[in-house]
Scaffold this motif. Structure first.
Motif, PDB file in Angstrom:
ATOM      1  N   MET A   1       0.845  -1.193   0.000  1.00  0.00           N
ATOM      2  CA  MET A   1       0.000   0.000   0.000  1.00  0.00           C
ATOM      3  C   MET A   1       0.883   1.246   0.000  1.00  0.00           C
ATOM      4  N   ASN A   2       0.404   2.326  -0.638  1.00  0.00           N
ATOM      5  CA  ASN A   2       1.181   3.555  -0.732  1.00  0.00           C
ATOM      6  C   ASN A   2       1.017   4.400   0.522  1.00  0.00           C
ATOM      7  N   LYS A   3       2.150   4.932   0.991  1.00  0.00           N
ATOM      8  CA  LYS A   3       2.135   5.783   2.178  1.00  0.00           C
ATOM      9  C   LYS A   3       3.015   7.003   1.940  1.00  0.00           C
ATOM     10  N   ILE A   4       2.626   8.087   2.606  1.00  0.00           N
ATOM     11  CA  ILE A   4       3.463   9.287   2.633  1.00  0.00           C
ATOM     12  C   ILE A   4       4.286   9.210   3.909  1.00  0.00           C
ATOM     13  N   GLN A   5       5.592   9.036   3.756  1.00  0.00           N
ATOM     14  CA  GLN A   5       6.422   8.770   4.930  1.00  0.00           C
ATOM     15  C   GLN A   5       6.449   9.927   5.918  1.00  0.00           C
ATOM     16  N   HIS A   6       6.483  11.155   5.411  1.00  0.00           N
ATOM     17  CA  HIS A   6       6.544  12.297   6.328  1.00  0.00           C
ATOM     18  C   HIS A   6       6.031  13.552   5.633  1.00  0.00           C
ATOM     19  N   THR A   7       5.204  14.290   6.348  1.00  0.00           N
ATOM     20  CA  THR A   7       4.769  15.604   5.881  1.00  0.00           C
ATOM     21  C   THR A   7       4.306  16.402   7.089  1.00  0.00           C
ATOM     22  N   ALA A   8       4.181  17.705   6.917  1.00  0.00           N
ATOM     23  CA  ALA A   8       3.733  18.579   8.007  1.00  0.00           C
ATOM     24  C   ALA A   8       2.638  19.499   7.480  1.00  0.00           C
ATOM     25  N   ILE A   9       1.601  19.711   8.283  1.00  0.00           N
ATOM     26  CA  ILE A   9       0.479  20.572   7.900  1.00  0.00           C
ATOM     27  C   ILE A   9       0.107  21.449   9.079  1.00  0.00           C
ATOM     28  N   ARG A  10      -0.641  22.502   8.781  1.00  0.00           N
ATOM     29  CA  ARG A  10      -1.178  23.366   9.837  1.00  0.00           C
ATOM     30  C   ARG A  10      -2.688  23.160   9.946  1.00  0.00           C
ATOM     31  N   PRO A  11      -3.248  23.282  11.155  1.00  0.00           N
ATOM     32  CA  PRO A  11      -4.712  23.245  11.279  1.00  0.00           C
ATOM     33  C   PRO A  11      -5.335  24.394  10.504  1.00  0.00           C
ATOM     34  N   LEU A  12      -6.506  24.142   9.904  1.00  0.00           N
ATOM     35  CA  LEU A  12      -7.214  25.167   9.153  1.00  0.00           C
ATOM     36  C   LEU A  12      -8.386  25.707   9.960  1.00  0.00           C
ATOM     37  N   ARG A  13      -8.612  26.999   9.858  1.00  0.00           N
ATOM     38  CA  ARG A  13      -9.774  27.693  10.433  1.00  0.00           C
ATOM     39  C   ARG A  13      -9.783  27.707  11.957  1.00  0.00           C
ATOM     40  N   THR A  14      -9.439  26.590  12.584  1.00  0.00           N
ATOM     41  CA  THR A  14      -9.532  26.526  14.046  1.00  0.00           C
ATOM     42  C   THR A  14      -8.199  26.117  14.627  1.00  0.00           C
ATOM     43  N   LEU A  15      -8.031  26.440  15.905  1.00  0.00           N
ATOM     44  CA  LEU A  15      -6.880  25.971  16.672  1.00  0.00           C
ATOM     45  C   LEU A  15      -5.542  26.427  16.110  1.00  0.00           C
ATOM     46  N   ASN A  16      -5.467  27.662  15.635  1.00  0.00           N
ATOM     47  CA  ASN A  16      -4.170  28.188  15.250  1.00  0.00           C
ATOM     48  C   ASN A  16      -3.278  28.383  16.463  1.00  0.00           C
ATOM     49  N   ALA A  84      -1.604   7.417   1.267  1.00  0.00           N
ATOM     50  CA  ALA A  84      -1.252   8.309   0.159  1.00  0.00           C
ATOM     51  C   ALA A  84      -2.471   8.824  -0.582  1.00  0.00           C
ATOM     52  N   GLN A  85      -3.627   8.154  -0.446  1.00  0.00           N
ATOM     53  CA  GLN A  85      -4.809   8.540  -1.214  1.00  0.00           C
ATOM     54  C   GLN A  85      -5.346   9.913  -0.840  1.00  0.00           C
ATOM     55  N   SER A  86      -4.929  10.442   0.307  1.00  0.00           N
ATOM     56  CA  SER A  86      -5.391  11.768   0.737  1.00  0.00           C
ATOM     57  C   SER A  86      -4.455  12.889   0.299  1.00  0.00           C
ATOM     58  N   PHE A  87      -3.525  12.578  -0.597  1.00  0.00           N
ATOM     59  CA  PHE A  87      -2.537  13.561  -1.063  1.00  0.00           C
ATOM     60  C   PHE A  87      -2.566  13.645  -2.588  1.00  0.00           C
ATOM     61  N   VAL A  88      -2.285  14.827  -3.097  1.00  0.00           N
ATOM     62  CA  VAL A  88      -2.145  15.056  -4.537  1.00  0.00           C
ATOM     63  C   VAL A  88      -0.792  15.719  -4.767  1.00  0.00           C
ATOM     64  N   ASP A  89       0.046  15.071  -5.561  1.00  0.00           N
ATOM     65  CA  ASP A  89       1.405  15.577  -5.815  1.00  0.00           C
ATOM     66  C   ASP A  89       2.137  15.880  -4.509  1.00  0.00           C
ATOM     67  N   GLY A  90       1.932  15.019  -3.544  1.00  0.00           N
ATOM     68  CA  GLY A  90       2.642  15.154  -2.273  1.00  0.00           C
ATOM     69  C   GLY A  90       2.031  16.126  -1.290  1.00  0.00           C
ATOM     70  N   LYS A  91       0.931  16.810  -1.670  1.00  0.00           N
ATOM     71  CA  LYS A  91       0.296  17.781  -0.787  1.00  0.00           C
ATOM     72  C   LYS A  91      -1.070  17.254  -0.353  1.00  0.00           C
ATOM     73  N   ILE A  92      -1.385  17.424   0.918  1.00  0.00           N
ATOM     74  CA  ILE A  92      -2.646  16.909   1.446  1.00  0.00           C
ATOM     75  C   ILE A  92      -3.829  17.654   0.833  1.00  0.00           C
ATOM     76  N   ILE A  93      -4.899  16.948   0.537  1.00  0.00           N
ATOM     77  CA  ILE A  93      -6.119  17.562   0.026  1.00  0.00           C
ATOM     78  C   ILE A  93      -6.683  18.494   1.093  1.00  0.00           C
ATOM     79  N   ARG A  94      -7.089  19.686   0.687  1.00  0.00           N
ATOM     80  CA  ARG A  94      -7.480  20.706   1.659  1.00  0.00           C
ATOM     81  C   ARG A  94      -8.672  20.263   2.512  1.00  0.00           C
TER      82      ARG A  94
END
Length: 454
Positions: A1-16, A84-94
């Motif tokens: 199965m495909n996996k994204i080994q490491h990435t970092a994201i920020r919370p959106l709209r809430t909890l900044n 990996a299915q929640s990512f497009v070109d290595g970036k998480i779907i918004r």
């Protein structure tokens, strides 16, 4: 199965911004809270997967983790070995990113503001306040808006024809300016939202609402679909069900399995309660191929609760436009009633919900065996007990706790009136035959998680 080994994201709209204590609680120093957030985040990242076995999902992604990294400008979320299915070109779907942010928001708020002060002896009013506070914190409760929320219940494991029908009904609802609340998964939960989105677009409604309400025990087997734009994670199934009936202005039930029957008994227990003079409009709807399904369901409900129970619902076969017109008229009537009684449009405060429907039911073998299924009971109490029985079967099918209980101690034992048990057995056998119990069984034989006495 495909996996994204490491990435970092920020919370959106809430909890900044989070306090150090909040971040600490979600770190490994509070293993239970970290595990809860980790499991919910994994379920969200697993969106659109055809796998609905929570145990299998957690096994496949046992190396998945999510960590909170404090920074001067708020926090970052570090994801390791994510689907990996929640990512497009290595970036998480918004949309996925926003759903993870919603999970973080609800888990933190519930832990800090609710569970820390909740008593096991909480009154019915206090439990309703908890539901209200969680929904308000999530921004779902919006005052000064004309009632327009239609709750759609139904199975996530349904044939294409039933999905297309649910989508067509949603389209007709959207054309009439109605918004959608579902359990946020696929199947009969995704269909109405997808259809309504098209209906809203045709009417140039740009602020359509597609509210998904879930809870930690079910989210792995019913991951939020991509249409959901307002996701709320309630702490347990009872508060999830109460959120539906407090927020919604009418309810449609599409064909489903055991979980759908649980929802039906929950609602009927409320409608049957002598303290409720004004209930919620309820329609059972499906394509022509489901006529026999609803005949069986109607017969089952009459066997359990008497012929008079049919007064609380209407069955519509086919005719998606008629379903939507019926809902539009029902919502207008609810609007008029609440205006006359000065009740809130955004939250059904006047609806009485018995505490037996509000306190969490734990599907242990002891609790399942202790259920009272007696035809001589008051009808609303019997409906509540039947709701608990079907809730336990749902747990044994798809929830991690229930699956482990059954694996360790064997099938649940359900006792009660022989005629009731016979009716339940007949219905469940039909669900098994039609593969409405679990998704993706294929040719694999379904192993019941229950045994009916006598």
């Amino acid at each position: 199965m495909n996996k994204i080994q490491h990435t970092a994201i920020r919370p959106l709209r809430t909890l900044n911004l989070l306090s150090r204590e909040e971040i600490l609680r979600l770190s490994h120093s509070r293993e239970d809270l970290h595990r809860l957030f980790r499991d919910c985040a994994l379920a969200i990242l697993n969106t659109d997967s055809q796998q609905d076995d929570a145990e299998e999902i957690f096994k496949q992604f046992a190396d998945f983790d999510i960590k909170l990294i404090p920074q001067a400008r708020g926090i970052m979320l570090e994801l390791h070995n994510a689907p990996a299915q929640s990512f497009v070109d290595g970036k998480i779907i918004r949309g996925i990113q926003e759903h993870i942010s919603s999970a973080l928001r609800d888990i933190l708020y519930t832990d800090f503001k609710i569970l820390a002060f909740q008593s096991e002896l909480a009154s019915s009013a206090q439990l309703t306040d908890i539901v209200f506070h969680i929904l308000r914190n999530a921004g779902v409760i919006k005052p000064n808006i004309t009632p327009n929320l239609v709750v759609c219940w139904g199975g996530h494991s349904i044939p294409r024809e039933e999905y297309d029908y649910a989508k067509h009904v949603g389209y007709e609802l959207g054309l009439r300016g109605l918004d959608i609340i579902t359990g946020c998964g696929i199947g009969a939960m995704k269909g109405p939202m997808k259809g309504a989105a098209v209906g809203h677009a045709k009417q140039q409604i740009k602020d359509g609402r597609y509210i998904g309400i879930t809870e930690p025990g079910i989210i792995a087997s019913e991951s939020p679909n991509a249409i959901v734009n307002e996701l709320v994670i309630m702490p347990d199934i009872e508060k999830r069900l109460e959120a539906f009936v407090r927020l919604g202005h009418s309810i449609i039930v599409f064909p489903g399995g055991v979980g759908t029957v649980e929802e039906i008994f929950y609602l009927l227990s409320i409608l049957l309660h002598p303290d409720n003079s004004q209930g919620l409009p309820l329609v059972f709807a499906g394509p022509e191929s489901c006529r026999e399904y609803f005949n069986i369901l109607d017969k089952f409900l009459r066997q359990c609760l008497g012929d008079e129970i049919s007064e609380f619902y209407e069955i519509i076969i086919g005719q998606p436009d008629k379903v939507a017109k019926t809902m539009r008229d029902a919502v207008d009537n609810v609007h008029q009633y609440r205006h006359e009684t000065q009740d809130a449009y955004y939250f059904n405060w006047q609806l009485h919900i018995d505490p037996m429907l509000q306190h969490p039911f734990s599907p242990t073998h002891e609790n399942m065996a202790a259920l009272r299924l007696d035809r001589d009971m008051p009808k609303h109490e019997l409906a509540s007990q039947l709701r608990a029985a079907f809730s336990g079967i749902v747990a044994g099918n798809v929830k991690t706790f229930g699956i482990r209980e059954v694996a360790e101690h064997g099938p649940y034992q359900i006792n009660g009136d022989p005629q009731l048990l016979s009716a339940i057995d007949d219905l469940l056998r039909i669900f098994v035959r039609e593969q409405r119990m679990k998704l993706g069984q294929g040719e694999k034989e379904y192993k019941p998680c229950y045994q009916l006495a006598n």
